[in-house]
Motif scaffolding. Structure first.
Motif: not given
Length: 496
Positions: A431-439, A454-460
């Motif tokens: 959520r600090r510097d890498l957006a989640p991604r579906l691959v 996906l929105p970066q705020k949902y990272g981790t």
């Protein structure tokens, strides 16, 4: 006695009028719709609240006598019983989630109870399911269903007892089961129809009391062949999801001990260590989930203290060997066991929480066709406060490693599902510097292709979660509040 010849009493049909109806005048209370975003959400009504009917009928289900037969070869006692249940009607609203919008489509999330506190069990997800229209979360205080498109409450059922304490990992034709109890005993099981949001039957089950203070012992609940399979207090039971009837039971005796058990597809696999005057042997008993009858028996070598059943169908046994692991595929296509040797792979449970003992552990692996997908043990990313791993693909027919994933970002992967095209996974991000991604990881090469961001705020948030995807809608359901503030996250990644 040769286990092929042991006798099994078939389950009797339910009696006329089953399940029993509530007393005349009791009406089903309809669920309430979620208030608009920004309005306060009503809390769960407590059990026994005025205006809602309680359980109709006696507490104890009716039982029928059955035969008891000793499986000498496996050291298992077959305890056959057919149990009934009572119907009861409860429907109350619960707390709801928020809503919002993203560039790719509708995005909404639901706050997790007591997020940020040290109470990691209050919002613990014992089970989570996705249907065509809803995402459903079974947590300690009840079962909640949310509309996939809007995030609005579809229905909610508070725990019929003091708290929920287990759930089937999968649904069968929209039907599942949840366990509940009180006073530290998880001693009831109730059927759930997710198409209607109604509880359909209720029975009492065996329970094990914790020997340690502040530790809640729950049954291991699995699902296979339209059955809820329970392992509790060294005994294994099969209950029909359709009506809650107990179809069979297996209990260990003094000659054999159960090391592990798993169920999926149309099989139940039990890992046993049996003792004789000449020594001990390790066996795997493969059972029919509907009847408990022995389908196959394998005698295998020593699996050590940490041996476990990774999968029942196909039957895969895991053991540790030095700094690595060995996965033995017992029902290989060549007609003989196939061994897969790996390095240090991640076999840690994603849903492990202190003070809850016995729950079926969810790990980072997927089996599809002739492929076994595992994950390397995570390593720290230099200069970042996160770790990364790689996906590994193995051929179940040869035991050879096919590939290690490439082209993924420096983060951990949570597996969604596998098919003929390969493995769909969520890069959990940061959520600090890498957006989640579906691959998607290609079945032949393991090369990653981006599907959606996906929105970066949902990272981790997806690191310790179950992740679903359907028609461009990605749903993340974290197991606990250890590293997230959300109970459910839904992102529609479609542009239209």
């Amino acid at each position: 006695m040769d286990p092929r010849y042991y006798e099994q009493q078939s389950a009797q049909p339910p009696p006329p009028g089953y399940p029993p109806q509530p007393p005349q005048g009791y009406a089903q209370a309809p669920y309430q719709q979620q208030p608009p975003t920004g309005y306060p959400q009503p809390p769960y009504a407590q059990q026994g609240a005025p205006g809602y009917p309680q359980q109709a009928g006696p507490e104890q289900p009716a039982k029928k006598k059955g035969k008891t037969t000793l499986l000498v070869a496996l050291g298992l006692v077959v305890l056959l019983a057919v149990g009934g249940g009572t119907a009861w009607l409860v429907a109350r609203d619960g707390s709801g989630g928020g809503g919002g919008a993203s560039a790719g489509g509708a995005t909404w999330d639901v706050p997790l109870p007591k997020a940020g506190s040290f109470d990691f069990t209050s919002g613990y997800a014992y089970g989570t399911w996705m249907t065509d229209t809803t995402v459903i979360r079974a947590q300690r205080d009840g079962v909640l269903a949310y509309n996939l498109k809007s995030g609005a409450r579809a229905w909610g059922i508070p725990s019929p007892g003091e708290e929920l304490c287990g759930a089937t990992p999968e649904l069968t034709d929209g039907k599942g089961a949840v366990a509940y109890g009180a006073s530290g005993l998880c001693d009831h099981l109730t059927g759930l129809d997710t198409t209607t949001g109604k509880l359909t039957w209720k029975i009492k089950i065996a329970a094990e009391k914790s020997r340690l203070a502040n530790v809640h012992v729950v049954p291991r609940i699995m699902s296979a062949g339209g059955m809820a399979i329970l392992y509790v207090d060294r005994a294994l039971y099969g209950y029909r999801l359709s009506d809650g009837r107990r179809a069979w039971g297996l209990k260990s005796d003094t000659t054999c001990s159960v090391k592990d058990v798993n169920a999926n597809g149309d099989r139940v696999a039990v890992l046993l260590t049996c003792y004789t005057a000449s020594g001990s042997s390790t066996n795997v008993a493969v059972l029919d989930p509907a009847t408990g009858k022995l389908v196959k028996k394998y005698e295998i070598g020593d699996v050590g203290l940490m041996g476990s059943v990774l999968s029942a169908e196909p039957t895969i046994i895991r053991r540790e060997e030095g700094d690595g692991n060995v996965f033995t595929v017992l029902d290989g296509k060549a007609g003989k066991p196939v061994e897969i040797k790996t390095g240090d792979v991640d076999m840690l449970a994603m849903n492990k929480v202190a003070f809850i003992d016995g729950v079926l552990e969810q790990r980072r692996y997927v089996v599809h066709g002739d492929r076994l997908y595992l994950a390397t043990f995570a390593e720290n990313v230099p200069g970042k406060a996160r770790s990364e791993d790689k996906a590994l693909a193995f051929d179940l027919t040869t035991g050879k490693q096919v590939w290690q994933s490439s082209g993924t970002q420096d983060t951990k992967l949570t597996y969604v599902r596998a098919d003929e095209r390969g493995l769909l996974a969520l890069e959990v991000g940061d959520r600090r510097d890498l957006a989640p991604r579906l691959v998607r990881l290609d079945a032949a090469t393991g090369a990653a292709t981006a599907v959606a961001e996906l929105p970066q705020k949902y990272g981790t948030d997806g690191e310790g979660a179950r992740v679903f995807e359907r028609n461009g809608t990605v749903v993340i359901v974290p197991w606990t509040s250890v590293a997230t503030n959300f109970a459910v996250i839904c992102v529609d990644t479609k542009d239209d």
